[in-house]
Motif scaffolding. Sequence first.
Motif, PDB file in Angstrom:
ATOM      1  N   UNK A  11     -23.879   1.470  -7.791  1.00  0.00           N
ATOM      2  CA  UNK A  11     -23.297   2.467  -6.867  1.00  0.00           C
ATOM      3  C   UNK A  11     -22.250   1.810  -5.969  1.00  0.00           C
ATOM      4  N   UNK A  12     -22.568   0.606  -5.542  1.00  0.00           N
ATOM      5  CA  UNK A  12     -21.675  -0.143  -4.659  1.00  0.00           C
ATOM      6  C   UNK A  12     -20.326  -0.368  -5.349  1.00  0.00           C
ATOM      7  N   UNK A  13     -20.381  -0.829  -6.595  1.00  0.00           N
ATOM      8  CA  UNK A  13     -19.140  -1.102  -7.323  1.00  0.00           C
ATOM      9  C   UNK A  13     -18.367   0.180  -7.643  1.00  0.00           C
ATOM     10  N   UNK A  14     -19.100   1.263  -7.934  1.00  0.00           N
ATOM     11  CA  UNK A  14     -18.431   2.545  -8.194  1.00  0.00           C
ATOM     12  C   UNK A  14     -17.683   3.040  -6.954  1.00  0.00           C
ATOM     13  N   UNK A  15     -18.286   2.877  -5.784  1.00  0.00           N
ATOM     14  CA  UNK A  15     -17.616   3.334  -4.559  1.00  0.00           C
ATOM     15  C   UNK A  15     -16.342   2.535  -4.305  1.00  0.00           C
ATOM     16  N   UNK A  16     -16.387   1.243  -4.604  1.00  0.00           N
ATOM     17  CA  UNK A  16     -15.156   0.431  -4.515  1.00  0.00           C
ATOM     18  C   UNK A  16     -14.070   1.042  -5.409  1.00  0.00           C
ATOM     19  N   UNK A  73      -9.136  17.107   1.984  1.00  0.00           N
ATOM     20  CA  UNK A  73     -10.538  17.160   1.546  1.00  0.00           C
ATOM     21  C   UNK A  73     -10.578  17.461   0.035  1.00  0.00           C
ATOM     22  N   UNK A  74      -9.708  18.399  -0.399  1.00  0.00           N
ATOM     23  CA  UNK A  74      -9.664  18.753  -1.824  1.00  0.00           C
ATOM     24  C   UNK A  74      -9.217  17.554  -2.663  1.00  0.00           C
ATOM     25  N   UNK A  75      -8.319  16.700  -2.106  1.00  0.00           N
ATOM     26  CA  UNK A  75      -7.881  15.487  -2.803  1.00  0.00           C
ATOM     27  C   UNK A  75      -9.067  14.547  -3.047  1.00  0.00           C
ATOM     28  N   UNK A  76      -9.882  14.339  -2.009  1.00  0.00           N
ATOM     29  CA  UNK A  76     -11.043  13.451  -2.143  1.00  0.00           C
ATOM     30  C   UNK A  76     -11.995  13.986  -3.214  1.00  0.00           C
ATOM     31  N   UNK A  77     -12.220  15.292  -3.182  1.00  0.00           N
ATOM     32  CA  UNK A  77     -13.104  15.921  -4.176  1.00  0.00           C
ATOM     33  C   UNK A  77     -12.551  15.702  -5.586  1.00  0.00           C
ATOM     34  N   UNK A  78     -11.228  15.867  -5.731  1.00  0.00           N
ATOM     35  CA  UNK A  78     -10.571  15.751  -7.040  1.00  0.00           C
ATOM     36  C   UNK A  78     -10.638  14.326  -7.578  1.00  0.00           C
ATOM     37  N   UNK A 119       0.844  -1.201   0.000  1.00  0.00           N
ATOM     38  CA  UNK A 119       0.000   0.000   0.000  1.00  0.00           C
ATOM     39  C   UNK A 119       0.880   1.253   0.000  1.00  0.00           C
ATOM     40  N   UNK A 120       0.484   2.328  -0.690  1.00  0.00           N
ATOM     41  CA  UNK A 120       1.242   3.585  -0.655  1.00  0.00           C
ATOM     42  C   UNK A 120       0.969   4.399   0.611  1.00  0.00           C
ATOM     43  N   UNK A 121      -0.051   4.011   1.355  1.00  0.00           N
ATOM     44  CA  UNK A 121      -0.431   4.715   2.593  1.00  0.00           C
ATOM     45  C   UNK A 121      -0.720   3.690   3.675  1.00  0.00           C
ATOM     46  N   UNK A 122      -0.688   4.160   4.902  1.00  0.00           N
ATOM     47  CA  UNK A 122      -1.223   3.353   5.980  1.00  0.00           C
ATOM     48  C   UNK A 122      -2.749   3.505   5.969  1.00  0.00           C
ATOM     49  N   UNK A 123      -3.456   2.405   6.216  1.00  0.00           N
ATOM     50  CA  UNK A 123      -4.918   2.477   6.311  1.00  0.00           C
ATOM     51  C   UNK A 123      -5.334   1.908   7.674  1.00  0.00           C
ATOM     52  N   UNK A 124      -6.093   2.706   8.406  1.00  0.00           N
ATOM     53  CA  UNK A 124      -6.587   2.251   9.707  1.00  0.00           C
ATOM     54  C   UNK A 124      -8.117   2.219   9.677  1.00  0.00           C
ATOM     55  N   UNK A 125      -8.671   1.031   9.849  1.00  0.00           N
ATOM     56  CA  UNK A 125     -10.120   0.909  10.003  1.00  0.00           C
ATOM     57  C   UNK A 125     -10.486   1.134  11.474  1.00  0.00           C
ATOM     58  N   UNK A 131      -8.589   6.591  -4.784  1.00  0.00           N
ATOM     59  CA  UNK A 131      -8.046   7.443  -3.715  1.00  0.00           C
ATOM     60  C   UNK A 131      -6.715   6.869  -3.225  1.00  0.00           C
ATOM     61  N   UNK A 132      -6.650   5.559  -3.020  1.00  0.00           N
ATOM     62  CA  UNK A 132      -5.384   4.934  -2.589  1.00  0.00           C
ATOM     63  C   UNK A 132      -4.310   5.182  -3.664  1.00  0.00           C
ATOM     64  N   UNK A 133      -4.687   4.975  -4.923  1.00  0.00           N
ATOM     65  CA  UNK A 133      -3.737   5.180  -6.029  1.00  0.00           C
ATOM     66  C   UNK A 133      -3.214   6.620  -6.083  1.00  0.00           C
TER      67      UNK A 133
END
Lengths: 443, 443
Positions: free
Chosen positions: A426-431, A365-370, A131-137, A437-439
């Motif tokens: 919608x479910x598959x699009x969110x995946x 936040x701007x990254x998520x929007x982009x 992973x390029x980032x740490x992910x914490x659930x 976002x990770x990429x």
Amino acid sequence: MSIRTQYLTLLHDLVALPSVSAKHESLPETAKLIADALRGLGAEVLYDDTYFAPFIIGKLTSNVPQAPTVIIYNHYDVQPAEPLDLWDSDPWQLTEKDGKLYGRGVDDDKGNLTARLTAVAEYLSEHNNQLPINITFIIEGSEETSSQHLDDYLAKYQQHLSGDLVIWESGGKNANEEVEIFGGNKGIVTFDVSATTAGHDLHSSLAAVVDSAAWRLTQALATLYDENGHITVAGFYDDVTPPNSREIQLVSALPLTHDALVAQHEITAPLITDKTGDDLKSILYFSPTLNIEGIESGYVGEGVKTVLPAKASAKLEARLVPGMDPEKTLLQIKQHFQNRGFSDILVTKTLGQPGYRSDMSDPQILRVIDVTAHYYKAQPVVIPTSPGTGPMYYIHEALGAPIASLGIGYANTNDHAPNENIRLDDYNQHIDVIKALIRSYEK
Amino acid sequence: MSIRTQYLTLLHDLVALPSVSAKHESLPETAKLIADALRGLGAEVLYDDTYFAPFIIGKLTSNVPQAPTVIIYNHYDVQPAEPLDLWDSDPWQLTEKDGKLYGRGVDDDKGNLTARLTAVAEYLSEHNNQLPINITFIIEGSEETSSQHLDDYLAKYQQHLSGDLVIWESGGKNANEEVEIFGGNKGIVTFDVSATTAGHDLHSSLAAVVDSAAWRLTQALATLYDENGHITVAGFYDDVTPPNSREIQLVSALPLTHDALVAQHEITAPLITDKTGDDLKSILYFSPTLNIEGIESGYVGEGVKTVLPAKASAKLEARLVPGMDPEKTLLQIKQHFQNRGFSDILVTKTLGQPGYRSDMSDPQILRVIDVTAHYYKAQPVVIPTSPGTGPMYYIHEALGAPIASLGIGYANTNDHAPNENIRLDDYNQHIDVIKALIRSYEK
């Protein structure tokens, strides 16, 4: 079995568990299933069942030094399924029909969780488990009952919980099929209100001279609102944080209209506000509410029973905006009943939490929007706050990171209501969006 | 087995049948048991099950020429037993404890019926099966649901129903242990009131802009009363027949006090009227009422459910005094909601009947008072009307005879409420009084 199918099977198993936090039902069983799924992803799992709803942290660590950390917050508890007779399928059986999945919690919030697990699993599978980032659930089980003890759990695991961005539990598309991104939510205080007028129910001939609990309660409740839908509790609006100019501009740009709201919910009564345009939206997003969740008194069975009810009770809630304090609001309501001559009305707090709004200009936040705009080839609708409640306040207090809310829902998802459902597209699009976002963090 | 024991066994069997007219339960079974008992007494029995609750006439004819006729009116249906958890014993099992008999209907009205059957049976046994008067039992099964079809039955059997005096179904002693005799009762109109604000329950975040059915209904109901407990429906009091001077004098002599009422029913809220003395009594006996029998909306289960209810409903009733018409009163209430801006509130009539008051100076009424005073060695409390409802209007219209109401009850009988009960001493005294009344007609 594909990765997507594997986690849809998990969703099926999760929906089959009636994890209603209001009833303390099936919570550990549901939490264990999720902890196992996180371990299956290769996460380090912290599982804590100190309180009635177990709390889970699942940590996936990047091999990139100083990688940023994205927190994914979800919950596994759901609302009660009642009224059961209004469901077209068993609420505790994931049911596919016409490209939709039905079941209690399929949107709120079990489907959002499995979509994100799918995204991480596919990314890992496609990138040699790196992973390029740490992910914490961060996964809790009391979101539907005001996130009880979430603050305790967050304090206990403070050292595991630093992050740069929080992806919130839910979100989706609006009635115009536009993707929405939220940055806040309202707080809430819930409370029971009751009246008792005699030692037992009386023969209703005494109604000539004895007040009934049903009259006391309905008359007391009626004083909380004036005829314009304005809440009459003294001081109720005093601490409301007004929106800033970016927030006003974002909400002003929202497509919601009076007519669309009426059509979507088959509303047959006049709206509390009959203003159109910005005022309607401004009230929905930036004003507190006062709602009767339920009321009961006397005989409501078949036929007629000539009884004078001695007890009446209602469940109420106030949705709070940032600046408002649950305890202070409750005190104002108690004082209101005193001042209006209803000192016999008993008010008992059940749950409470403050509201929160993110800084919608933050780079994360701007990254998520982009990323979202790029994937859907359209600008998302950016909303500074949900009109609903969630524990963003506690998560933000614990992490300091801004929060973005996006997810698998759509306009007719029926959260908290019968026939809760999502669309598989919608479910598959969110995946795909979560993978994108990770990429976006790849060097 | 003594005659008294024989009819107590019948009472046991009657209580065991849950003959709730509101639910149309066990009505024919109960009626048949009573018809058999009347045949056992030697009565000519007319049994008619044209409508849901069978109607029974039992005629015992005197060998004395031109003997007067006393009508004994009772009913075999009962109120629902709910709330079941407040009963200390099974409501459908006659239970003896400390000189009392417990069970739904033991006072209202099965015990009154078996007491009177006992009185007639003992009189016949002690007088060589001869009666100085004709006795006609009229027994219906829908008294607790506004005596539906009683008027139809009475019209059908008009030729069997002449009489000189009607002994009413119920009565008893007050909190001061004085025997009471009533000569009238109130009428009633019952109706459902409901609000619908959307096609389905909504997420309660929409409370900011969408009215909920619970608010609509509570606010609409609250307009029916002012803060002094005065009913605000235009025209509601217009047709009230004011009491005459004998009625005023009788009610003025009643021992009821504000403090006794509060103590008896463990009343914890202020009375609608806080006046003491004659005003309180005058309102109780001569004023109409407006009561909420029950109300329900939204979620009332465990915990919290953040829902905006789309439907709310209540059961209401107005008790009417002579002069008032059920249909006209209902129309006034519908008009009230229209005038107050609640044209979306739906009002649906369920039941209705007018009120009635006897002439308390009639010689047959004076005979009942005299026999009672002689037996108890004390003047009974004579009350021109019960504050409760019954079908006296229909019986009086059919028979033309004055009506006297006396019976086996006492102040804590709990009619229509949990733990309905009678005292065995009162029960046996009422048997003796009815026997003495029959004896009073001996030449």
